[in-house]
Design a protein around this motif. Sequence first.
Motif, PDB file in Angstrom:
ATOM      1  N   ASP A  82       1.195  -1.479   0.115  1.00  0.00           N
ATOM      2  CA  ASP A  82       0.299  -0.045   0.276  1.00  0.00           C
ATOM      3  C   ASP A  82       1.148   1.245   0.166  1.00  0.00           C
ATOM      4  O   ASP A  82       0.353   2.431  -0.228  1.00  0.00           O
ATOM      5  N   THR A  83       2.049   1.266   0.950  1.00  0.00           N
ATOM      6  CA  THR A  83       3.275   2.472   0.582  1.00  0.00           C
ATOM      7  C   THR A  83       3.348   2.930  -1.348  1.00  0.00           C
ATOM      8  O   THR A  83       4.276   3.586  -1.296  1.00  0.00           O
ATOM      9  N   ALA A  84       3.459   1.158  -2.275  1.00  0.00           N
ATOM     10  CA  ALA A  84       4.169   1.497  -3.077  1.00  0.00           C
ATOM     11  C   ALA A  84       3.466   1.354  -4.196  1.00  0.00           C
ATOM     12  O   ALA A  84       3.309   2.453  -4.569  1.00  0.00           O
ATOM     13  N   GLY A  85       2.927   0.252  -4.476  1.00  0.00           N
ATOM     14  CA  GLY A  85       1.680   0.322  -5.479  1.00  0.00           C
ATOM     15  C   GLY A  85       2.367  -0.316  -7.016  1.00  0.00           C
ATOM     16  O   GLY A  85       3.953  -0.349  -6.840  1.00  0.00           O
ATOM     17  N   ALA A  86       1.782  -0.633  -8.050  1.00  0.00           N
ATOM     18  CA  ALA A  86       1.995  -1.411  -9.256  1.00  0.00           C
ATOM     19  C   ALA A  86       3.715  -0.796  -9.688  1.00  0.00           C
ATOM     20  O   ALA A  86       4.111  -0.910 -10.233  1.00  0.00           O
ATOM     21  N   LEU A  87       2.991   0.961  -9.680  1.00  0.00           N
ATOM     22  CA  LEU A  87       4.463   1.137 -10.930  1.00  0.00           C
ATOM     23  C   LEU A  87       5.529   1.492 -10.073  1.00  0.00           C
ATOM     24  O   LEU A  87       6.817   1.237 -10.567  1.00  0.00           O
ATOM     25  N   ARG A  88       5.407   1.758  -8.499  1.00  0.00           N
ATOM     26  CA  ARG A  88       7.147   1.383  -7.981  1.00  0.00           C
ATOM     27  C   ARG A  88       7.469  -0.027  -7.837  1.00  0.00           C
ATOM     28  O   ARG A  88       8.417  -0.856  -7.792  1.00  0.00           O
ATOM     29  N   ASP A  89       6.469  -1.014  -8.088  1.00  0.00           N
ATOM     30  CA  ASP A  89       6.571  -2.037  -7.159  1.00  0.00           C
ATOM     31  C   ASP A  89       6.910  -2.557  -8.709  1.00  0.00           C
ATOM     32  O   ASP A  89       7.878  -3.873  -8.596  1.00  0.00           O
ATOM     33  N   MET A  90       6.386  -2.918 -10.154  1.00  0.00           N
ATOM     34  CA  MET A  90       6.948  -3.874 -10.635  1.00  0.00           C
ATOM     35  C   MET A  90       7.502  -2.789 -11.822  1.00  0.00           C
ATOM     36  O   MET A  90       7.968  -3.309 -13.029  1.00  0.00           O
ATOM     37  N   VAL A  91       6.963  -1.502 -12.334  1.00  0.00           N
ATOM     38  CA  VAL A  91       7.532  -0.553 -13.458  1.00  0.00           C
ATOM     39  C   VAL A  91       8.335  -0.387 -13.464  1.00  0.00           C
ATOM     40  O   VAL A  91       9.612  -0.460 -14.677  1.00  0.00           O
ATOM     41  N   GLN A  92       8.801   0.812 -11.862  1.00  0.00           N
ATOM     42  CA  GLN A  92      10.035   1.076 -12.147  1.00  0.00           C
ATOM     43  C   GLN A  92      11.817  -0.184 -11.962  1.00  0.00           C
ATOM     44  O   GLN A  92      12.137   0.744 -12.692  1.00  0.00           O
ATOM     45  N   ASN A  93      11.128  -1.610 -11.685  1.00  0.00           N
ATOM     46  CA  ASN A  93      12.007  -2.191 -11.961  1.00  0.00           C
ATOM     47  C   ASN A  93      12.129  -3.110 -13.428  1.00  0.00           C
ATOM     48  O   ASN A  93      12.450  -3.119 -14.262  1.00  0.00           O
ATOM     49  N   HIS A  94      10.845  -3.996 -13.042  1.00  0.00           N
ATOM     50  CA  HIS A  94      10.898  -5.501 -13.809  1.00  0.00           C
ATOM     51  C   HIS A  94      10.508  -4.256 -15.087  1.00  0.00           C
ATOM     52  O   HIS A  94      11.040  -4.959 -16.056  1.00  0.00           O
ATOM     53  N   LEU A  95       9.360  -3.999 -14.902  1.00  0.00           N
ATOM     54  CA  LEU A  95       9.180  -3.366 -17.136  1.00  0.00           C
ATOM     55  C   LEU A  95       9.394  -2.688 -17.539  1.00  0.00           C
ATOM     56  O   LEU A  95      10.397  -2.822 -18.705  1.00  0.00           O
ATOM     57  N   LEU A  96      10.287  -1.604 -16.657  1.00  0.00           N
ATOM     58  CA  LEU A  96      11.410  -0.805 -17.349  1.00  0.00           C
ATOM     59  C   LEU A  96      13.263  -1.964 -17.164  1.00  0.00           C
ATOM     60  O   LEU A  96      13.826  -1.736 -18.697  1.00  0.00           O
ATOM     61  N   GLN A  97      13.784  -3.241 -16.885  1.00  0.00           N
ATOM     62  CA  GLN A  97      14.236  -3.427 -17.321  1.00  0.00           C
ATOM     63  C   GLN A  97      14.351  -4.237 -18.552  1.00  0.00           C
ATOM     64  O   GLN A  97      14.976  -4.578 -19.656  1.00  0.00           O
ATOM     65  N   LEU A  98      12.774  -4.685 -18.985  1.00  0.00           N
ATOM     66  CA  LEU A  98      12.542  -5.641 -19.449  1.00  0.00           C
ATOM     67  C   LEU A  98      12.552  -4.374 -21.155  1.00  0.00           C
ATOM     68  O   LEU A  98      12.868  -5.090 -22.242  1.00  0.00           O
ATOM     69  N   LEU A  99      11.819  -3.412 -20.885  1.00  0.00           N
ATOM     70  CA  LEU A  99      12.092  -1.982 -22.024  1.00  0.00           C
ATOM     71  C   LEU A  99      12.864  -2.370 -22.383  1.00  0.00           C
ATOM     72  O   LEU A  99      14.070  -2.742 -23.726  1.00  0.00           O
ATOM     73  N   CYS A 100      13.687  -2.333 -21.516  1.00  0.00           N
ATOM     74  CA  CYS A 100      15.827  -1.676 -22.278  1.00  0.00           C
ATOM     75  C   CYS A 100      16.119  -3.043 -22.650  1.00  0.00           C
ATOM     76  O   CYS A 100      16.946  -2.605 -23.288  1.00  0.00           O
ATOM     77  N   MET A 101      16.160  -3.426 -21.989  1.00  0.00           N
ATOM     78  CA  MET A 101      16.681  -5.324 -23.293  1.00  0.00           C
ATOM     79  C   MET A 101      16.473  -5.410 -24.131  1.00  0.00           C
ATOM     80  O   MET A 101      17.013  -5.790 -25.202  1.00  0.00           O
ATOM     81  N   VAL A 102      14.662  -5.059 -24.536  1.00  0.00           N
ATOM     82  CA  VAL A 102      14.446  -5.271 -25.747  1.00  0.00           C
ATOM     83  C   VAL A 102      14.880  -3.995 -26.780  1.00  0.00           C
ATOM     84  O   VAL A 102      15.176  -3.903 -28.260  1.00  0.00           O
ATOM     85  N   ALA A 103      15.125  -2.328 -26.266  1.00  0.00           N
ATOM     86  CA  ALA A 103      15.371  -1.155 -26.876  1.00  0.00           C
ATOM     87  C   ALA A 103      16.341  -0.964 -27.329  1.00  0.00           C
ATOM     88  O   ALA A 103      16.848  -0.350 -27.608  1.00  0.00           O
ATOM     89  N   MET A 104      17.645  -1.574 -26.103  1.00  0.00           N
ATOM     90  CA  MET A 104      19.280  -1.346 -25.731  1.00  0.00           C
ATOM     91  C   MET A 104      19.805  -1.163 -27.459  1.00  0.00           C
ATOM     92  O   MET A 104      19.202  -2.446 -28.389  1.00  0.00           O
ATOM     93  N   GLU A 105      21.098  -0.858 -28.112  1.00  0.00           N
ATOM     94  CA  GLU A 105      21.900  -0.679 -29.269  1.00  0.00           C
ATOM     95  C   GLU A 105      22.275  -2.386 -28.522  1.00  0.00           C
ATOM     96  O   GLU A 105      22.927  -2.842 -28.200  1.00  0.00           O
ATOM     97  N   PRO A 106      23.486  -2.453 -29.915  1.00  0.00           N
ATOM     98  CA  PRO A 106      24.155  -4.026 -29.069  1.00  0.00           C
ATOM     99  C   PRO A 106      25.070  -3.815 -28.570  1.00  0.00           C
ATOM    100  O   PRO A 106      26.144  -2.401 -29.049  1.00  0.00           O
ATOM    101  N   PRO A 107      24.711  -3.745 -27.646  1.00  0.00           N
ATOM    102  CA  PRO A 107      26.687  -3.491 -26.334  1.00  0.00           C
ATOM    103  C   PRO A 107      27.851  -5.070 -27.130  1.00  0.00           C
ATOM    104  O   PRO A 107      27.987  -5.012 -28.091  1.00  0.00           O
ATOM    105  N   ALA A 108      29.072  -3.728 -26.455  1.00  0.00           N
ATOM    106  CA  ALA A 108      30.726  -4.162 -27.107  1.00  0.00           C
ATOM    107  C   ALA A 108      30.847  -5.303 -26.983  1.00  0.00           C
ATOM    108  O   ALA A 108      30.898  -6.461 -27.766  1.00  0.00           O
TER     109      ALA A 108
END
Length: 486
Positions: A225-251
């Motif tokens: 109740d002090t977090a909510g879905a945005l803090r609990d899931m989006v800030q970390n898990h969903l944004l990390q997944l987004l990064c893995m999809v969108a990132m440029e090829p690493p060296a």
Amino acid sequence: VPVDAFDLVIFGGTGDLALRKLLPALFHRFVDGQIVPDSRVIGIAREGLAENDYRTQVRAAIQRAVPSSEYVVADLDTFMQQVSYRSLDATRETGWQEFAASLTANSEKVRVFYLATSPDIFASVCGRLREHGLTTGNVRVVIEKPIGRDLKSAAAINDAVGRAFEERQTYRIDHYLGKETVQNLTALRFGNVLFEPLWRAEHIDHVQITVAETIGVESRGAYYDTAGALRDMVQNHLLQLLCMVAMEPPASLDADSIRDEKLKVLHSLHPIDESNAAQLTVRGQYRAGASDQGAVPGYLEEIGKPNSRNDTFVAIKAEVRNWRWAGVPFYLRTGKRLPNRVSEIVITFKAIPHSIFGNSAGPIAPNKLVLRLQPDEGVKLWLMIKYPGPGGLRLRHVPLDMSFAETFGVRNPDAYERLLMDVVRGNPMLFMRRDEVEAAWKWIDPILAAWEASAEAPKPYTSGTWGPSAAVALIERDGRTWHEDA
Ligand code: BG6
């Protein structure tokens, strides 16, 4: 391959994460021969608990989590000999000296401190570890989310941990990065020639990331109740997944090469704030309804706070504003009490530029690549194929389907198994660097502020449905629909 002998100290050793996830994951690694006999697992909590009682708890937790067909009882007996318990309070000096002495006797070993506690005590635990000389070079610290509740508190936690440990010793865990399909995304993108040329705005129409759960808040209402879905899931898990999809090829697969690329994605996210949050975000809160366990109460009844405005569902239309992705929406959605437990990333390609088939061929759907994280981990590539038979050229949308379980016939390990062994091996590739966590908060904070400032409460949705109708409208306004596996 066995990892070097280690001492793993779990603060919060009697907690839900330790018992439900960490200890069963360690046991799996033990059964697979990766943990050598002189490794030790030391559970720590405040309560005065006899070692045997702790072992009984751990044994029961492992038996609940690991099917008995996957091990023999003798394995469990041997593993339990490596598990011990110590009562310690981070806010008091009592017992710390003895604890430190018990570890330093073996100072050559890799030593891991896993902070599976509320973040309120991260600073005190790290302070004590430093005072007692327990932050030497062979030591690593693992911190669990939530790392703060906004940018400011996350920075304060990072500062406190940073006073005791160097960045290279600090492992910020996001267990979604340890999931097999997420790692497989890297293999697919960079181990094949097929996808990379198409992996851009020119050929991709949009991306969807869904993490749906059927459970409610369970026993975690006070935290949730002090977090909510945005803090609990989006800030970390969903944004990390987004990064893995969108990132440029690493060296290379070097941890910093990957983290540098993920960080650039976070910096490229188009800001959402008071000016556009109403158009680009939907927040919801579940009401009574049905789940896979039958009738369930609403969120407010479950937590006993009739006025809570906490979000249990979020949908966001995000955009990565860079050369590769300009104009491609990333639709994110996560929530509790949804109809199915399913996590997937769906990449929808653009429609063909021109159809040579007449109306009788049927509609031509776009190609889709679906990466299923759970359950039934696998990859499906949706293609148009001719329907068999002499009845003319009729086309159907059919998946090329790769299920991990069928293809490899092996158990799919839990994310924590991989991640815990990575910590012992000293491989931070799948962990978040300080700047990533803070960049993610920097994007989330203005969304939180916009919601806070808004007079509107979260939109209600019935448990067992796909969230508020506004989440459907969010994507349908753009002439698209949420993916449903046919
Ligand atoms: C955790 C969240 O990080 O992830 C929980 O705090 C959520 O609220 C969980 O239930 C989901 O993880 P998984 O691996 O079951 O999808």
